[in-house]
Design an enzyme around this catalytic site. Structure first.
Site, PDB file in Angstrom:
ATOM      1  N   HIS A 100       0.709  -1.234  -0.044  1.00 19.26           N
ATOM      2  CA  HIS A 100       0.086  -0.063   0.004  1.00 19.26           C
ATOM      3  C   HIS A 100       0.663   1.342  -0.095  1.00 19.26           C
ATOM      4  O   HIS A 100       0.289   2.171   0.437  1.00 19.26           O
ATOM      5  CB  HIS A 100      -0.925  -0.024   1.233  1.00 19.26           C
ATOM      6  CG  HIS A 100      -2.220  -0.920   0.995  1.00 19.26           C
ATOM      7  ND1 HIS A 100      -3.252  -0.761   0.410  1.00 19.26           N
ATOM      8  CD2 HIS A 100      -2.349  -2.304   1.453  1.00 19.26           C
ATOM      9  CE1 HIS A 100      -4.129  -1.529   0.325  1.00 19.26           C
ATOM     10  NE2 HIS A 100      -3.454  -2.867   1.167  1.00 19.26           N
ATOM     11  N   GLY A 122      -4.801 -12.380  -5.651  1.00 22.81           N
ATOM     12  CA  GLY A 122      -3.714 -11.384  -5.281  1.00 22.81           C
ATOM     13  C   GLY A 122      -2.479 -11.462  -5.630  1.00 22.81           C
ATOM     14  O   GLY A 122      -1.424 -11.074  -5.328  1.00 22.81           O
ATOM     15  N   LEU A 123      -2.430 -12.424  -6.770  1.00 20.76           N
ATOM     16  CA  LEU A 123      -1.269 -12.975  -7.465  1.00 20.76           C
ATOM     17  C   LEU A 123      -1.191 -11.968  -8.865  1.00 20.76           C
ATOM     18  O   LEU A 123      -0.300 -12.278  -9.797  1.00 20.76           O
ATOM     19  CB  LEU A 123      -1.038 -14.306  -7.739  1.00 20.76           C
ATOM     20  CG  LEU A 123      -1.156 -15.023  -6.382  1.00 20.76           C
ATOM     21  CD1 LEU A 123      -0.762 -16.619  -6.801  1.00 20.76           C
ATOM     22  CD2 LEU A 123       0.145 -14.826  -5.573  1.00 20.76           C
ATOM     23  N   SER A 178     -11.100 -17.070 -24.024  1.00 25.27           N
ATOM     24  CA  SER A 178     -10.473 -17.221 -22.584  1.00 25.27           C
ATOM     25  C   SER A 178     -10.699 -18.846 -22.411  1.00 25.27           C
ATOM     26  O   SER A 178     -11.785 -19.330 -22.298  1.00 25.27           O
ATOM     27  CB  SER A 178     -11.298 -16.596 -21.599  1.00 25.27           C
ATOM     28  OG  SER A 178     -10.729 -17.291 -20.262  1.00 25.27           O
ATOM     29  N   ASP A 200       1.825  -3.836  -9.621  1.00 25.34           N
ATOM     30  CA  ASP A 200       1.603  -5.256 -10.128  1.00 25.34           C
ATOM     31  C   ASP A 200       2.216  -5.196 -11.537  1.00 25.34           C
ATOM     32  O   ASP A 200       2.887  -5.969 -12.083  1.00 25.34           O
ATOM     33  CB  ASP A 200       0.118  -5.438 -10.194  1.00 25.34           C
ATOM     34  CG  ASP A 200      -0.446  -5.265  -8.921  1.00 25.34           C
ATOM     35  OD1 ASP A 200       0.017  -5.202  -7.965  1.00 25.34           O
ATOM     36  OD2 ASP A 200      -1.667  -4.932  -9.046  1.00 25.34           O
ATOM     37  N   TYR A 220     -10.345  -0.622  -0.468  1.00 18.74           N
ATOM     38  CA  TYR A 220      -9.164  -0.307  -0.981  1.00 18.74           C
ATOM     39  C   TYR A 220      -8.990   1.001  -1.662  1.00 18.74           C
ATOM     40  O   TYR A 220      -8.363   1.843  -1.155  1.00 18.74           O
ATOM     41  CB  TYR A 220      -8.641  -1.187  -2.311  1.00 18.74           C
ATOM     42  CG  TYR A 220      -7.408  -0.848  -3.066  1.00 18.74           C
ATOM     43  CD1 TYR A 220      -6.537  -1.650  -2.713  1.00 18.74           C
ATOM     44  CD2 TYR A 220      -7.345   0.172  -4.024  1.00 18.74           C
ATOM     45  CE1 TYR A 220      -4.941  -1.307  -3.305  1.00 18.74           C
ATOM     46  CE2 TYR A 220      -5.990   0.428  -4.718  1.00 18.74           C
ATOM     47  CZ  TYR A 220      -5.012  -0.140  -4.281  1.00 18.74           C
ATOM     48  OH  TYR A 220      -4.018   0.020  -4.799  1.00 18.74           O
TER      49      TYR A 220
END
Ligand code: GLA
Length: 393
Positions: free
Chosen positions: A40, A127-128, A73, A175, A225
């Site tokens: 953060h 979260g990857l 996809s 990221d 967030y």
């Protein structure tokens, strides 16, 4: 050689041929990422230490002659087709695809459209950074196919614009930076104030990194967030009226912070986290450089305490995973990782004890919450790779 990567590339090429009866012109492969420390802080112009991991998202792409985007996809088993000029996205992944293509093209006029296929082994929404990997591989493939040259910083900026403009998430650049710039056997410190980076070789022979996915996904995670992003903006504004010439939270220390009465306590806590987390990133550099697993573990635990108590982005399930780990002698340390309010813990484990750790922690977690957590043993890899000259076999 990385088996899961090579297999994924081959599968992607074959699936593309099956779907579009063409050999792809380009395949772009983006890794997922973790963040060792510096959580953060990206949207606060701070310091972080991310690194790409051996989970990948592949995008195979070719031009078509009908000026349409045709995308499939394999993970979602979903296909969509839309006009290149007339965006009509419906589902979230459509927005990522269209946003990334449009951001790559910018003002460039093109006569052709795009066929693309996405195939990934990065767990989604965990979260990857599966979404950063998606943006980056589509954007990079589009740039290559249309011979558009951009700097790394511009690529990262455009990926961030996809998040902001098309998805509605005001994320930082952590990221995309990790997925693009990582180098095998290194971590890097990125300074979001000026985008400078410094690579730090990492060779921890006696320890392994293990992720434990709590399987908790909070509905409110993205609004929480944004709440943190806004709190930091407000804190910076308030501090700027008190401290002349303030240009970064790094210009102040905790002592100065707590003397400023104009700042309410919740905002003080947020800023306290940012100040201390930036310092921990620098300390982590020393710990990694000197191969000191004890210090690395200690800094991870300190970071968690700060994210829990001051930044308030943890949750009871994650806290339980970490608290239970503290009793295990082979656990050096760990912390909540990523945006927070659920997601995964990042843990440093004495080499040889990975399986035992996973078993012990999974059993305890299941007993306490009735949830089966998901472990991931990871290693660090290079950033995005673009493959052209693709042959038929
Ligand atoms: C998410 C965001 C990143 C960063 C982290 C927290 O992963 O996408 O930009 O803010 O949370 O460090």
């Amino acid at each position: 050689m990385n088996t899961n990567k090579d297999t994924l590339i081959k599968q992607t090429k074959d699936a593309f041929f099956e779907k579009f009866s063409q050999i792809p012109e380009i395949i772009c492969v983006s890794p997922g990422r973790i963040n060792i420390i510096g959580e953060h802080v990206d949207y606060n112009n701070g310091l972080a230490m991310p690194v790409a991991i051996d989970r990948y998202l592949c995008v195979a792409m070719s031009r078509n002659h009908n000026r349409r985007i045709n995308a499939f996809s394999t993970n979602l088993k979903d296909m969509f087709s839309s006009d290149l000029d007339n965006i009509s996205e419906t589902k979230l992944w459509h927005k990522y695809v269209q946003g990334s293509i449009l951001e790559a093209l910018g003002n460039k006029k093109c006569d052709s459209g795009i066929n693309l296929l996405i195939n990934s082994d990065i767990p989604m929404g965990k979260g990857l950074s599966s979404s950063a990997a998606l943006e980056l591989s589509i954007l990079s493939a589009t740039l290559k196919i249309f011979s558009i040259k951009l700097s790394d910083n511009e690529i990262i900026d455009r990926c961030q614009r996809v998040d902001h403009k098309y998805i509605g998430i005001k994320s930082g650049k952590l990221d995309q930076s990790a997925c693009l710039l990582s180098k095998e056997n290194s971590v890097f410190i990125i300074d979001f104030n000026n985008s400078s980076i410094e690579y730090i070789p990492i060779k921890l022979k006696a320890a392994s990194w293990v992720l434990i996915d709590s399987m908790i996904k909070r509905e409110l995670a993205s609004s929480k967030y944004h709440e943190r992003v806004e709190e930091c903006q407000e804190a910076f504004k308030k501090l700027s009226t008190e401290i002349s010439g303030l240009s970064n939270f790094r210009d102040i220390n905790e002592e100065m912070l707590f003397k400023i009465d104009a700042l309410p306590i919740n905002l003080k806590k947020r800023v306290k986290h940012i100040i201390s987390e930036n310092q921990r990133v620098l300390k982590m550099k020393d710990a990694i450089t000197s191969n000191n697993v004890r210090d690395i573990g200690y800094l991870l635990r300190e970071s968690h305490e700060s994210l829990k108590k001051d930044y308030e982005v943890s949750c009871k399930e994650i806290d339980y995973l970490l608290k239970s780990s503290e009793k295990l002698s082979y656990w050096h340390g760990g912390r909540i990782m990523g945006g927070g309010f659920g997601g995964s813990t990042l843990n440093l484990i004495k080499k040889g004890y990975e399986k035992e750790y996973i078993k012990v922690i999974s059993d305890l977690y299941k007993k306490k919450f009735g949830i089966i957590c998901e472990p991931h043993l990871i290693s660090f890899v290079n950033g995005v790779e673009t493959i052209d000259n693709i042959s038929a076999n």
